[in-house]
Design an enzyme around this catalytic site. Structure first.
Site, PDB file in Angstrom:
ATOM      1  N   LYS A   1       9.750  -6.420 -33.202  1.00  0.00           N
ATOM      2  CA  LYS A   1      10.039  -5.292 -32.307  1.00  0.00           C
ATOM      3  C   LYS A   1       8.766  -4.762 -31.653  1.00  0.00           C
ATOM      4  O   LYS A   1       8.706  -4.566 -30.445  1.00  0.00           O
ATOM      5  CB  LYS A   1      10.723  -4.149 -33.086  1.00  0.00           C
ATOM      6  CG  LYS A   1      12.123  -4.474 -33.557  1.00  0.00           C
ATOM      7  CD  LYS A   1      12.780  -3.273 -34.219  1.00  0.00           C
ATOM      8  CE  LYS A   1      12.033  -2.790 -35.445  1.00  0.00           C
ATOM      9  NZ  LYS A   1      11.938  -3.779 -36.534  1.00  0.00           N
ATOM     10  N   THR A   2       7.763  -4.531 -32.488  1.00  0.00           N
ATOM     11  CA  THR A   2       6.517  -3.990 -31.948  1.00  0.00           C
ATOM     12  C   THR A   2       5.862  -5.006 -31.017  1.00  0.00           C
ATOM     13  O   THR A   2       5.318  -4.661 -29.966  1.00  0.00           O
ATOM     14  CB  THR A   2       5.572  -3.577 -33.092  1.00  0.00           C
ATOM     15  OG1 THR A   2       6.272  -2.651 -33.926  1.00  0.00           O
ATOM     16  CG2 THR A   2       4.309  -2.926 -32.574  1.00  0.00           C
TER      17      THR A   2
ATOM     18  N   ASP B   1       8.354   3.067 -29.788  1.00  0.00           N
ATOM     19  CA  ASP B   1       8.445   2.289 -31.027  1.00  0.00           C
ATOM     20  C   ASP B   1       9.012   3.196 -32.126  1.00  0.00           C
ATOM     21  O   ASP B   1       8.905   4.420 -32.034  1.00  0.00           O
ATOM     22  CB  ASP B   1       7.042   1.790 -31.418  1.00  0.00           C
ATOM     23  CG  ASP B   1       7.091   0.605 -32.390  1.00  0.00           C
ATOM     24  OD1 ASP B   1       8.214   0.110 -32.683  1.00  0.00           O
ATOM     25  OD2 ASP B   1       6.019   0.170 -32.853  1.00  0.00           O
ATOM     26  N   GLU B   2       9.604   2.617 -33.144  1.00  0.00           N
ATOM     27  CA  GLU B   2      10.127   3.383 -34.294  1.00  0.00           C
ATOM     28  C   GLU B   2      11.039   4.519 -33.826  1.00  0.00           C
ATOM     29  O   GLU B   2      10.948   5.652 -34.319  1.00  0.00           O
ATOM     30  CB  GLU B   2       8.977   3.967 -35.124  1.00  0.00           C
ATOM     31  CG  GLU B   2       7.912   2.957 -35.533  1.00  0.00           C
ATOM     32  CD  GLU B   2       8.221   2.216 -36.823  1.00  0.00           C
ATOM     33  OE1 GLU B   2       9.315   2.436 -37.405  1.00  0.00           O
ATOM     34  OE2 GLU B   2       7.393   1.382 -37.234  1.00  0.00           O
TER      35      GLU B   2
ATOM     36  N   GLN C   1      15.206   1.751 -41.411  1.00  0.00           N
ATOM     37  CA  GLN C   1      13.837   2.153 -41.730  1.00  0.00           C
ATOM     38  C   GLN C   1      13.564   3.605 -41.345  1.00  0.00           C
ATOM     39  O   GLN C   1      12.413   3.984 -41.147  1.00  0.00           O
ATOM     40  CB  GLN C   1      12.836   1.237 -41.020  1.00  0.00           C
ATOM     41  CG  GLN C   1      12.897  -0.193 -41.498  1.00  0.00           C
ATOM     42  CD  GLN C   1      11.753  -1.016 -40.904  1.00  0.00           C
ATOM     43  OE1 GLN C   1      10.603  -0.785 -41.195  1.00  0.00           O
ATOM     44  NE2 GLN C   1      12.096  -1.964 -40.049  1.00  0.00           N
TER      45      GLN C   1
ATOM     46  N   ARG D   1       7.310  -4.955 -46.232  1.00  0.00           N
ATOM     47  CA  ARG D   1       5.921  -5.036 -45.767  1.00  0.00           C
ATOM     48  C   ARG D   1       5.276  -6.346 -46.219  1.00  0.00           C
ATOM     49  O   ARG D   1       4.236  -6.739 -45.720  1.00  0.00           O
ATOM     50  CB  ARG D   1       5.057  -3.878 -46.313  1.00  0.00           C
ATOM     51  CG  ARG D   1       5.448  -2.465 -45.922  1.00  0.00           C
ATOM     52  CD  ARG D   1       5.613  -2.293 -44.456  1.00  0.00           C
ATOM     53  NE  ARG D   1       7.024  -2.437 -44.091  1.00  0.00           N
ATOM     54  CZ  ARG D   1       7.439  -2.703 -42.861  1.00  0.00           C
ATOM     55  NH1 ARG D   1       6.574  -2.878 -41.887  1.00  0.00           N
ATOM     56  NH2 ARG D   1       8.719  -2.821 -42.601  1.00  0.00           N
TER      57      ARG D   1
HETATM   58  P1  ATP Z   1       8.707  -3.417 -38.415  1.00  0.00           P
HETATM   59  O1  ATP Z   1      10.168  -3.130 -38.364  1.00  0.00           O
HETATM   60  O2  ATP Z   1       8.231  -3.562 -39.807  1.00  0.00           O
HETATM   61  O3  ATP Z   1       7.909  -2.480 -37.582  1.00  0.00           O
HETATM   62  P2  ATP Z   1       8.607  -5.336 -36.265  1.00  0.00           P
HETATM   63  O4  ATP Z   1      10.003  -5.695 -35.952  1.00  0.00           O
HETATM   64  O5  ATP Z   1       7.939  -4.357 -35.398  1.00  0.00           O
HETATM   65  O6  ATP Z   1       8.506  -4.888 -37.801  1.00  0.00           O
HETATM   66  P3  ATP Z   1       6.330  -6.984 -35.708  1.00  0.00           P
HETATM   67  O7  ATP Z   1       5.347  -6.208 -36.490  1.00  0.00           O
HETATM   68  O8  ATP Z   1       6.329  -6.878 -34.257  1.00  0.00           O
HETATM   69  O9  ATP Z   1       7.785  -6.691 -36.296  1.00  0.00           O
HETATM   70  O10 ATP Z   1       6.226  -8.523 -36.089  1.00  0.00           O
HETATM   71  C1  ATP Z   1       6.142  -8.965 -37.436  1.00  0.00           C
HETATM   72  C2  ATP Z   1       5.179 -10.129 -37.552  1.00  0.00           C
HETATM   73  O11 ATP Z   1       5.748 -11.286 -36.973  1.00  0.00           O
HETATM   74  C3  ATP Z   1       3.877  -9.889 -36.832  1.00  0.00           C
HETATM   75  O12 ATP Z   1       2.830 -10.479 -37.561  1.00  0.00           O
HETATM   76  C4  ATP Z   1       4.093 -10.593 -35.510  1.00  0.00           C
HETATM   77  O13 ATP Z   1       2.879 -10.983 -34.931  1.00  0.00           O
HETATM   78  C5  ATP Z   1       4.921 -11.802 -35.938  1.00  0.00           C
HETATM   79  N1  ATP Z   1       5.811 -12.338 -34.882  1.00  0.00           N
HETATM   80  C6  ATP Z   1       6.734 -11.667 -34.187  1.00  0.00           C
HETATM   81  N2  ATP Z   1       7.390 -12.495 -33.338  1.00  0.00           N
HETATM   82  C7  ATP Z   1       6.847 -13.720 -33.486  1.00  0.00           C
HETATM   83  C8  ATP Z   1       7.088 -15.011 -32.881  1.00  0.00           C
HETATM   84  N3  ATP Z   1       8.008 -15.182 -31.956  1.00  0.00           N
HETATM   85  N4  ATP Z   1       6.328 -16.036 -33.313  1.00  0.00           N
HETATM   86  C9  ATP Z   1       5.383 -15.869 -34.264  1.00  0.00           C
HETATM   87  N5  ATP Z   1       5.122 -14.697 -34.866  1.00  0.00           N
HETATM   88  C10 ATP Z   1       5.847 -13.625 -34.489  1.00  0.00           C
HETATM   89 MG    MG Z   2       7.078  -2.471 -35.770  1.00  0.00          MG
END
Ligand code: ATP
Ligand code: MG
Length: 716
Positions: free
Chosen positions: A32-33, A217-218, A248, A599
Site C-alpha cells: 500500500k505504502t 496513508d493509514e 490495522q 511486521r
Molecule cells: P502495512 O500495511 O504494514 O503498512 P503496506 O501494505 O504498506 O504494509 P509496503 O510497506 O508498501 O506494504 O510493502 C511491504 C514490503 O513489500 C516492502 O518491503 C515493499 O518494498 C515490498 N513490496 C511491495 N510491493 C512489491 C512488489 N510488487 N515487488 C517486490 N516487493 C514489493
Molecule cells: Mg504501509
C-alpha cells in the site's frame, strides 16, 4: 516505464488509476505504502502534475521522511522538494502560518506540547476552585481533546454527566487561555484549520486548487476532524487517494475511527476500490499466524493474502520464568544469530505493549554491552518519573547532590515556589554551600533566605523534616522499603495516577523500578544507585548504529523487520487489562497483535513469562488468549532450541538452585578479548565470577564498556 517497475498487475492498476476518489484496501505488506509513493511519482512524471499541487499525508514524521527519500530517488531532489509531505498536524501547522490572519490567530502562534496542555488544564482547574484530585488534569484534558477531535467547540459541548459539566467549564477557560497566550494545542491545529475552511470560501478554494491531488496513508486511523479536513480539501477535484487496512486500526483511544472507510464509500458514490492480495513482506507461516489471530474479529471484510516467499520457519513460542529471563532469552538469541552470521543486529525488532516493559529488555542489552535503538519513546531511565524517583533516592543518599535535591524539592508540588527555589540556589551559591545546607539553615533561623514568607518557611521546614527522616531510616531499610517510604511520604502515587492512561503508564514505570529494587534485595542503596547510574548513562546510541530496535506495538505500525520478537504476550498486557472488559477494546488489542505479527519478514518469536511483577507484586501469568488462536502446526517450542545451547539460556526455573560458592573470575586485567559486536579489546578490570562476572573492557573501536563475561571470548 521505470515508475511501474517492481509492481504487480493490481498494484499498477491502482498507481495509474484515473482521476477521482480511490480507495486501496489491502492487508499488511501488500505494498500500500509503495503504491501510494509510486502514484505520487507517476502523477508528476507521467501526468505532469506540478509537485506543489500534491499533498501526501503520512501517519508519522518518520514515515514522511522515508517517503520523501524514496521520492527523491524517483523524482530528483528539486521536484521532490516541492511536494507537501507530512502528518495532518504538520500540514495544518503550515496552512495556519500562511493563513493566520484569515484564521484570526497570530502568525507567530506557539504550539503547546503535551506537557504544556496538561499544565494549562491544571491551572484552569485550580482557578475554577475545583479539586484537582477529583478532576484530574490529564483526564479532563483527554475529554477536551476528544471533543476537539470531534470538532465540538466549548459552546456546543453537551455534558452527559457532572464530570462532563466540569469538562465543559474547564474547556471554555482552557480555550480562552490558549487564545490569550497566542497559542494552539495539537488538536487546535486541525480544528482551527477546519473552521477556517468552513468560514472562508475563498481560502478553501485556494487550497482546493493548490492541492489538486491528496493521498493519505493509514487512512483507517483518521479521526473525525481529519476526515472532515480531507473532504474540504478534496471538495472540488475529488482526487482523494486513500490506502487503508481496517484490521490495522489501532488508535481508537485517540479518536481514530476505521468506520471512516465506510463514510468514504457513502460520501463518494463514484469511489473506485482496488484490492491488493499478494504479500511481499512475510513468509506463509507468519501470514497464517496473523490470519488465525485476526479472523476472530467481527465486522471485517475477509481479505485474501498470499505470498510467494514460501512457508518459512514456524513461529517460536518461548515461555520465560520472568521478565529478566525473557529479556535474556532475547539477547541470547540475537547474540547467537549474529555470531553465526544468520542475521545482523539491525535485522531484529523487539516489541512490547507498554513502555514499562522496555526496562527489563534495555537492562539485558546494557548488561550484555549490546547497543540498541529505542523508537518513539524515552529511554526508561530518562523518563520523568524514573528520574524523579532516582532523585528522591539520591537525595536520601546524599542531600548535597544539589541537582537531585533541586529536581524534587517541589515534586509533587509542596508550595515551595519557583522564587523560593531561586533564592535558595542563589544564597547557596553566594555562601558556597549546598542548597541542602541552606534548607537546614532555614529550619534553624528564618533569615537564611532573605524575604521568605512564613508559609514558604513552613513548606521548606516540612521538606527538610521529610528528607531527614529518609536519611535516618535509610540504614535500616532495604532499597525497596525506602522506595515505599518515599512514595508514601511524598504522595507521589496520587500525583502520577491522575486517571489518565498516561498517568497509569508512568505509575507502572515507578513500580517497574521498585521491582528492580526487590529483585536485588541484598543490595545497599549505594550499590543500587551506582548500578542505575551505569545503565542510565548509555545514551550515545543514535540511529546510525547497526542495532536491534526496541519499540511499542503502536509505534511499529507501517514498519517491517526480518526478525521480530513479540514480548509479554500475556493476559493483562495484550489484551491489556484496561480493555479486557469491553468487546471493542479486545477487538482493538487483537488488531494490535495482528499489526505486531505482520511486521515480521522471516522469523517471529512470541515470548511470555511465568511471572511478572505487576503493581509491585509478583503475579502468576496466563498466556494471552491470542496465543490460543494460533494452530499448533504453526508453532514451535522455543525452549528446545535454547536447551541445546549454552546453559544460561535455559528457563530460569530449571536452574533454580543455590549458586555454587563464589565461582572464580574468568577474565583478568590485561586479557585480550573479543566481543561479537564490539570486536577486540583489552580487559581493564573484572568483578564477580561465573554468570555474574562483570568485565570492564577497553575496545579498540568503541572504547570503554562494562560487559557480562559470558559475552566475551579470550583471544590470543
Ligand atoms: P502495512 O500495511 O504494514 O503498512 P503496506 O501494505 O504498506 O504494509 P509496503 O510497506 O508498501 O506494504 O510493502 C511491504 C514490503 O513489500 C516492502 O518491503 C515493499 O518494498 C515490498 N513490496 C511491495 N510491493 C512489491 C512488489 N510488487 N515487488 C517486490 N516487493 C514489493
Ligand atoms: Mg504501509
Amino acid at each position: 516505464m521505470s515508475i511501474l517497475k517492481g509492481l504487480n498487475a493490481q498494484q499498477k492498476k491502482a498507481v495509474v488509476a484515473p482521476d477521482g476518489p480511490v480507495l486501496v484496501l489491502a492487508g499488511p505488506g501488500s505494498g500500500k505504502t509503495r503504491v501510494l509513493t509510486r502514484r505520487v511519482a507517476w502523477l508528476v512524471l507521467e501526468q505532469e502534475v506540478y509537485p506543489w499541487r500534491i499533498l501526501a499525508v503520512t501517519f508519522t514524521n518518520k514515515a514522511a521522511r522515508e517517503m520523501r527519500e524514496r521520492l527523491e530517488q524517483l523524482l530528483g531532489h528539486s521536484q521532490a522538494g516541492d511536494l507537501t509531505l507530512g502528518t495532518f498536524h504538520a500540514t495544518c501547522a503550515r496552512i495556519l502560518r500562511q493563513e493566520a490572519e484569515a484564521a484570526g490567530i497570530s502568525r507567530d502562534y506557539t504550539i503547546f506540547d503535551a506537557d504544556d496542555q496538561v499544565a494549562l488544564t491544571r491551572q484552569v482547574i485550580l482557578e475554577l476552585n475545583l479539586d484537582e484530585k477529583r478532576y484530574r488534569p490529564h483526564a479532563v484534558h483527554n475529554a477536551i481533546s476528544r471533543a476537539k477531535n470531534e470538532l465540538i467547540p466549548p459552546e456546543e459541548y453537551q455534558p452527559g454527566s457532572y464530570f462532563g459539566e466540569i469538562v465543559r467549564r474547564v474547556y471554555e477557560q482552557y480555550q480562552q487561555r490558549l487564545r490569550l497566550s497566542g497559542a494552539l494545542d495539537f488538536d487546535d491545529l486541525l480544528m482551527v484549520t477546519v473552521n477556517l475552511f468552513r468560514q472562508q470560501d475563498n481560502v478553501t478554494r485556494r487550497y482546493q486548487e493548490r492541492y489538486r491531488y491528496i493521498l493519505v496513508d493509514e487512512f483507517q486511523d483518521t479521526n473525525a476532524a481529519q476526515y472532515v479536513l480531507l473532504q474540504q480539501l478534496a471538495g472540488r477535484h475529488h482526487n482523494l487517494f486513500a490506502v487503508a487496512d481496517e484490521d490495522q486500526s489501532i488508535y481508537a483511544w485517540r479518536g481514530a475511527d476505521y468506520r471512516n472507510i465506510n463514510r468514504l464509500r457513502q460520501d463518494h458514490p463514484d469511489l473506485t476500490t482496488y484490492l491488493l492480495e499478494q504479500n511481499y513482506r512475510s513468509t506463509q507461516h507468519i501470514l497464517d499466524t496473523a490470519q488465525a489471530i485476526i479472523r476472530h474479529n467481527a465486522d471485517r471484510t475477509e481479505k485474501r493474502l498470499f505470498t510467494r516467499r514460501g512457508q518459512g520457519d514456524k513461529t517460536i513460542v518461548h515461555e520465560a520464568y520472568d521478565p529478566g529471563a525473557e529479556a535474556q532469552f532475547i539477547v541470547d538469541t540475537i547474540a547467537e544469530l549474529v555470531a553465526t552470521k544468520e542475521a545482523r543486529p539491525g535485522d531484529f525488532a523487539v516489541m512490547y505493549r507498554t513502555n514499562a516493559q522496555s526496562r527489563a529488555i534495555e537492562d539485558a542489552f546494557i548488561h550484555a554491552g549490546l547497543p540498541y535503538r529505542l523508537v518513539g519513546a524515552t529511554r526508561f531511565y530518562a523518563r520523568r518519573e524514573i528520574k524523579d524517583l532516582v532523585a528522591f533516592l539520591r537525595t536520601a543518599h546524599n542531600p548535597s547532590d544539589s541537582a537531585s535535591l533541586l529536581r524534587i524539592i517541589n515534586v509533587p508540588p509542596r508550595r515551595i515556589g519557583r522564587k523560593t527555589v531561586a533564592s535558595l540556589e542563589k544564597t547557596a551559591r553566594e555562601q558556597n554551600v549546598s542548597p541542602w545546607q541552606i534548607v537546614a539553615a532555614v529550619v534553624g533561623a528564618g533569615e537564611a533566605i532573605p524575604a521568605l514568607s512564613k508559609q514558604g518557611r513552613g513548606a521548606v521546614a516540612a521538606f527538610h523534616k521529610m528528607v531527614a527522616g529518609w536519611i535516618e531510616a535509610r540504614g535500616e531499610l532495604s532499597v525497596h522499603q525506602l522506595i515505599d517510604r518515599v512514595l508514601a511520604d511524598t504522595g507521589y502515587e496520587a500525583y502520577l495516577r491522575d486517571g489518565s492512561d498516561e498517568g497509569e503508564e508512568r505509575w507502572e514505570n515507578v513500580l517497574e523500578l521498585r521491582g528492580v529494587a526487590l529483585e536485588y534485595a541484598g543490595m545497599t542503596l549505594t550499590e543500587f544507585l551506582a548500578d542505575v547510574a551505569l545503565v542510565s548513562d548509555v545514551d550515545n546510541m543514535g540511529d546510525e548504529v547497526d542495532a536491534p530496535t526496541l519499540l511499542t506495538l503502536h509505534s511499529a505500525k507501517g514498519l517491517e523487520f526480518p526478525i521480530v520478537f513479540l514480548t509479554g504476550v500475556e493476559e493483562g498486557l495484550i489484551p491489556h487489562s484496561r480493555s479486557i472488559d469491553e468487546p471493542e477494546g479486545v477487538a482493538e488489542e487483537r488488531r494490535l497483535m495482528y499489526v505486531g505479527v505482520t511486521r515480521a519478514q522471516d522469523r517471529l518469536y512470541i515470548t511470555h513469562t511465568f511471572r511478572r511483577p505487576r503493581y509491585g507484586d509478583y503475579e502468576t501469568n496466563v498466556p494471552s488468549r491470542f496465543l490460543d488462536d494460533i494452530p499448533r502446526r504453526l508453532l514451535q517450542d522455543g525452549r528446545s532450541r535454547a536447551r541445546q545451547r549454552a546453559p544460561e539460556t535455559t528457563p530460569a526455573w530449571e536452574r533454580w538452585e543455590p549458586a555454587p560458592a563464589a565461582p572464580a573470575a574468568r577474565f583478568h586485567t590485561g586479557d585480550r578479548v573479543v566481543h561479537p559486536v564490539f570486536g577486540p579489546g583489552i580487559v581493564l578490570e573484572s568483578r564477580g565470577g561465573g554468570e555474574k562476572e562483570q568485565v570492564t573492557v577497553i575496545f579498540e573501536n568503541v572504547g570503554l564498556k562494562r560487559i557480562l563475561g559470558d559475552f566475551l571470548e579470550r583471544s590470543t
